[in-house]
Design a protein around this motif. Structure first.
Motif, PDB file in Angstrom:
ATOM      1  N   LEU A   1       0.837  -1.197   0.000  1.00  0.00           N
ATOM      2  CA  LEU A   1       0.000   0.000   0.000  1.00  0.00           C
ATOM      3  C   LEU A   1       0.874   1.250   0.000  1.00  0.00           C
ATOM      4  CD1 LEU A   1      -2.933   1.196   0.381  1.00  0.00           C
ATOM      5  CD2 LEU A   1      -2.440   1.183   2.825  1.00  0.00           C
ATOM      6  N   GLU A   2       1.849   1.307   0.921  1.00  0.00           N
ATOM      7  CA  GLU A   2       2.732   2.462   1.003  1.00  0.00           C
ATOM      8  C   GLU A   2       3.657   2.566  -0.215  1.00  0.00           C
ATOM      9  OE1 GLU A   2       3.939   3.104   5.522  1.00  0.00           O
ATOM     10  OE2 GLU A   2       4.089   1.006   4.913  1.00  0.00           O
ATOM     11  N   PHE A   3       3.994   1.424  -0.792  1.00  0.00           N
ATOM     12  CA  PHE A   3       4.882   1.414  -1.943  1.00  0.00           C
ATOM     13  C   PHE A   3       4.248   2.173  -3.112  1.00  0.00           C
ATOM     14  CE2 PHE A   3       7.392  -0.948  -5.279  1.00  0.00           C
ATOM     15  CZ  PHE A   3       8.625  -0.488  -4.865  1.00  0.00           C
ATOM     16  N   ASN A   4       2.915   2.216  -3.139  1.00  0.00           N
ATOM     17  CA  ASN A   4       2.200   2.935  -4.189  1.00  0.00           C
ATOM     18  C   ASN A   4       2.283   4.452  -4.023  1.00  0.00           C
ATOM     19  OD1 ASN A   4       0.126   1.242  -6.104  1.00  0.00           O
ATOM     20  ND2 ASN A   4       0.639   0.132  -4.243  1.00  0.00           N
ATOM     21  N   TYR A   5       2.659   4.912  -2.825  1.00  0.00           N
ATOM     22  CA  TYR A   5       2.587   6.352  -2.546  1.00  0.00           C
ATOM     23  C   TYR A   5       3.428   7.162  -3.524  1.00  0.00           C
ATOM     24  CZ  TYR A   5       2.340  10.699   0.063  1.00  0.00           C
ATOM     25  OH  TYR A   5       2.107  12.007   0.414  1.00  0.00           O
ATOM     26  N   MET A   6       4.612   6.680  -3.840  1.00  0.00           N
ATOM     27  CA  MET A   6       5.492   7.417  -4.743  1.00  0.00           C
ATOM     28  C   MET A   6       4.856   7.595  -6.119  1.00  0.00           C
ATOM     29  SD  MET A   6       9.433   6.623  -5.789  1.00  0.00           S
ATOM     30  CE  MET A   6      10.110   7.108  -4.211  1.00  0.00           C
ATOM     31  N   LEU A   7       4.169   6.557  -6.617  1.00  0.00           N
ATOM     32  CA  LEU A   7       3.487   6.669  -7.904  1.00  0.00           C
ATOM     33  C   LEU A   7       2.380   7.719  -7.832  1.00  0.00           C
ATOM     34  CD1 LEU A   7       4.818   3.738  -8.049  1.00  0.00           C
ATOM     35  CD2 LEU A   7       2.974   3.190  -9.651  1.00  0.00           C
ATOM     36  N   MET A   8       1.649   7.714  -6.726  1.00  0.00           N
ATOM     37  CA  MET A   8       0.532   8.646  -6.584  1.00  0.00           C
ATOM     38  C   MET A   8       1.024  10.088  -6.508  1.00  0.00           C
ATOM     39  SD  MET A   8      -1.643   6.355  -3.872  1.00  0.00           S
ATOM     40  CE  MET A   8      -3.038   7.466  -3.702  1.00  0.00           C
ATOM     41  N   GLN A   9       2.089  10.334  -5.740  1.00  0.00           N
ATOM     42  CA  GLN A   9       2.592  11.709  -5.637  1.00  0.00           C
ATOM     43  C   GLN A   9       3.194  12.163  -6.957  1.00  0.00           C
ATOM     44  OE1 GLN A   9       4.578  12.955  -2.021  1.00  0.00           O
ATOM     45  NE2 GLN A   9       5.899  14.333  -3.152  1.00  0.00           N
ATOM     46  N   SER A  10       3.875  11.276  -7.646  1.00  0.00           N
ATOM     47  CA  SER A  10       4.416  11.625  -8.965  1.00  0.00           C
ATOM     48  C   SER A  10       3.290  11.951  -9.941  1.00  0.00           C
ATOM     49  CB  SER A  10       5.262  10.464  -9.505  1.00  0.00           C
ATOM     50  OG  SER A  10       6.336  10.171  -8.644  1.00  0.00           O
ATOM     51  N   TYR A  11       2.224  11.174  -9.853  1.00  0.00           N
ATOM     52  CA  TYR A  11       1.053  11.414 -10.704  1.00  0.00           C
ATOM     53  C   TYR A  11       0.427  12.771 -10.382  1.00  0.00           C
ATOM     54  CZ  TYR A  11      -3.371  10.354 -13.111  1.00  0.00           C
ATOM     55  OH  TYR A  11      -4.470  10.369 -13.947  1.00  0.00           O
ATOM     56  N   ASP A  12       0.392  13.138  -9.108  1.00  0.00           N
ATOM     57  CA  ASP A  12      -0.091  14.472  -8.717  1.00  0.00           C
ATOM     58  C   ASP A  12       0.667  15.560  -9.468  1.00  0.00           C
ATOM     59  OD1 ASP A  12      -1.900  13.452  -6.873  1.00  0.00           O
ATOM     60  OD2 ASP A  12      -0.649  13.874  -5.124  1.00  0.00           O
ATOM     61  N   PHE A  13       1.997  15.456  -9.467  1.00  0.00           N
ATOM     62  CA  PHE A  13       2.829  16.464 -10.118  1.00  0.00           C
ATOM     63  C   PHE A  13       2.512  16.500 -11.618  1.00  0.00           C
ATOM     64  CE2 PHE A  13       7.519  18.170 -10.213  1.00  0.00           C
ATOM     65  CZ  PHE A  13       7.051  19.391 -10.666  1.00  0.00           C
ATOM     66  N   MET A  14       2.319  15.326 -12.211  1.00  0.00           N
ATOM     67  CA  MET A  14       1.998  15.266 -13.632  1.00  0.00           C
ATOM     68  C   MET A  14       0.668  15.955 -13.925  1.00  0.00           C
ATOM     69  SD  MET A  14       1.422  12.018 -16.161  1.00  0.00           S
ATOM     70  CE  MET A  14      -0.374  12.194 -16.123  1.00  0.00           C
TER      71      MET A  14
END
Length: 434
Positions: free
Chosen positions: A189-202
Motif C-alpha cells: 500500500l505504502e509502496f504505491n505512494y510514490m506513484l501517486m505523488q508523482s502522478y499528482d505532479f503530472m
C-alpha cells in the motif's frame, strides 16, 4: 491575512531570498531554477496530507515558503492530499501510518483550508474538477486543489499500465524514503505512494501548467520521480526544490512539546504555550528560527542573533512575539508576552496566564488530589507524569514546593479565588474559581 512587509530583502529574485535565509537544501536544476524564478512568474505546488485536523509547526515552514513566493508574484497551488492520505506517506517514518476513514480525511481537509486562508491569498473563483484542462487561477492568486478529485476515481489497472510502467522497482527501492522501512517492513500500500505523488505532479503540470514542486527534504525522492514522469509522459520540463526541515542545532525536529505537537490552532496549542516554546529555544537556534520563521530583515536577524549571554533573551522575546503574531495575530501575541513577563519578571498582566475555571465545590471538603488536578488542566500529559514531577521536586503551588503525591488542593488555599501551579521552571497554570 498577514502581509510580508516591503523592502524586507535587498534581492528582487525570490530564489536569492530563500537562499539567503537558509531554506534551500536541494534543487533539480539550480541555475535554470534561479533564472526562471527571476524572469517568469510561475505556478508551483506544495502538497499537504491531512493526517490530523490541524497544521503543525512542521507544515508552517512550507506555508512560509508559499508566502515568500507569492510576495514575489508567483502563484502557489496548495494541494491537499485527500487521496494520498488514504495510503499514507512512508517518508521519514519508521512505522505505517494509522489508516483513516474517508470522512475523517475530508473533515481534516476542510480544517487545513481554513488555516491556509490566514496566510495565503486565494483566487475565490478558481475551481478544479480534476478532469483535465481548466481555467487557470488569476496570476499571483493561489489555488487550492484536493488530489482525491483525480486519484479516487482512477481505474487501478489502467493506472498501473499507463503510469506504473515508467517506474523501476530497483530505483524505487534505492530511494531514501523507503530505505529505512525495508528492514521493519514496507507494505505494498505504502509502496504505491510514490506513484501517486508523482502522478499528482503530472496532473498539476498537465492541467495547471505547474512548473515546480516544493517540499521538505524528506520528499526529495518523490519529487525526482515526479519530474521524471512528467518528462516521460508529457515531454515537458519540470523542476523540484526541497527545504531544510525545522531542526535544532543538535539535529532534532522542532515543534515537539510535552503536550505533543506544536499546533497552529489556538484550540490545540494556546497562544501562550506557542509563545513560550519560541521564548525558550536554545541560544544556538535563535538565528535559524529568526531567519526561517519571521519576516524580519536579515540585518535585524543577524543583529539579534549576535547578542550574547543574558542579552540573547531579548532576541528570544522578539522571536516569540514575531512568530506568535504571524500565527495568532498581534493582539494574542501581546497577551502572551504580557503573561510571560508577569510570570517570569514580576510585571505584566496575570489575566493572560493559561488558566482553567472550576466550580468552588470541586475543592470543598477534602478537596481535589493535586495529581488529578495537574492532569485535568493538562499541565502534565498523564497522572503517572504528575507523580514523577512531584517525586522529583518539580511542582509548586503559589511558590510552595509540593512533595506529597497525595496532597489535596482545598478551598482555603485559594487567594482571591485564584491559585497558581508551576511545573519545573517554565510551565504555569492558573486555577480560577467561579
Amino acid at each position: 491575512m498577514f502581509q510580508i512587509p516591503d523592502n524586507v530583502s535587498k534581492y528582487d529574485n525570490v530564489f536569492d531570498v530563500l537562499k539567503e535565509r537558509g531554506f534551500i537544501e536541494q534543487t533539480t536544476h539550480e541555475d535554470e531554477i534561479r533564472e526562471m524564478l527571476g524572469k517568469e512568474k510561475i505556478r508551483f505546488y506544495i502538497g499537504f496530507d491531512p493526517t490530523a485536523d490541524c497544521l503543525h509547526i512542521g507544515h508552517f515552514m512550507q506555508v512560509i515558503i508559499m508566502m515568500w513566493m507569492q510576495k514575489f508574484g508567483h502563484t502557489p497551488i496548495v494541494l491537499i492530499g485527500g487521496g494520498t492520505a488514504m495510503v499514507g506517506d512512508p517518508s521519514g517514518r519508521t512505522d505505517m501510518r494509522q489508516m483513516m476513514t474517508q470522512e475523517t480525511i475530508q473533515q481534516n481537509c476542510a480544517e487545513f483550508k481554513k488555516l491556509f486562508d490566514q496566510f495565503i491569498d486565494f483566487d475565490p473563483d478558481f475551481v478544479y474538477n480534476g478532469q483535465g484542462k481548466t481555467a487557470l487561477p488569476k496570476d499571483g492568486k493561489a489555488a487550492c486543489v484536493n488530489n482525491a478529485t483525480w486519484l479516487l476515481p482512477l481505474n487501478y489497472v489502467e493506472f498501473i499500465r499507463d503510469i506504473g510502467r515508467h517506474f523501476s522497482v530497483n530505483s524505487m527501492l534505492r530511494a531514501e524514503c523507503f530505505k529505512q522501512r525495508l528492514e521493519k517492513g514496507l507494505s505494498f500500500l505504502e509502496f504505491n505512494y510514490m506513484l501517486m505523488q508523482s502522478y499528482d505532479f503530472m496532473i498539476m503540470s498537465r492541467d495547471l501548467d505547474c512548473k515546480m514542486q516544493f517540499g521538505g527534504n524528506d520528499q526529495w525522492s518523490n519529487i525526482l520521480f515526479g519530474v521524471d514522469l512528467i518528462r516521460r509522459e508529457l515531454q515537458k520540463s519540470a523542476y523540484g526544490m526541497t527545504f531544510s526541515l525545522l531542526t535544532t542545532s543538535e539535529g532534532k525536529k522542532m515543534g515537539k512539546t510535552q503536550k505533543g505537537a506544536l499546533w497552529l490552532n489556538a484550540a490545540k496549542t494556546s497562544p501562550y504555550d506557542f509563545y513560550q516554546y519560541w521564548r525558550n529555544v536554545e541560544d544556538a537556534d535563535v538565528n535559524k528560527c529568526l531567519r526561517m520563521l519571521t519576516f524580519l530583515p536579515m540585518d535585524e536577524v543577524n543583529r539579534l542573533s549576535a547578542l550574547k549571554d543574558a542579552e540573547i533573551n531579548t532576541a528570544k522575546e522578539v522571536l516569540a512575539f514575531e512568530v506568535t503574531k504571524l500565527v495568532h495575530g498581534e493582539e494574542e501575541a501581546t497577551k502572551a508576552q504580557n503573561a510571560a513577563r508577569a510570570l517570569f519578571a514580576g510585571g505584566g498582566n496575570m489575566d493572560n496566564v493559561p488558566s482553567t475555571t472550576f466550580e468552588a465545590s470541586a475543592f470543598e471538603g477534602e478537596g481535589m488530589g493535586v495529581v488529578a488536578l495537574m492532569a485535568e488542566v493538562k499541565l502534565v500529559p498523564s497522572r503517572s507524569e504528575g507523580f514523577r514531577t512531584i517525586q522529583q521536586g518539580g511542582l509548586t503551588i503559589d511558590g510552595e514546593k509540593i512533595t506529597d503525591t497525595k496532597f489535596m488542593v482545598t478551598l482555603d488555599m485559594f487567594k482571591d479565588g485564584k491559585l497558581l501551579l508551576k511545573k519545573g521552571k517554565k510551565s504555569f497554570h492558573q486555577i480560577i474559581l467561579k
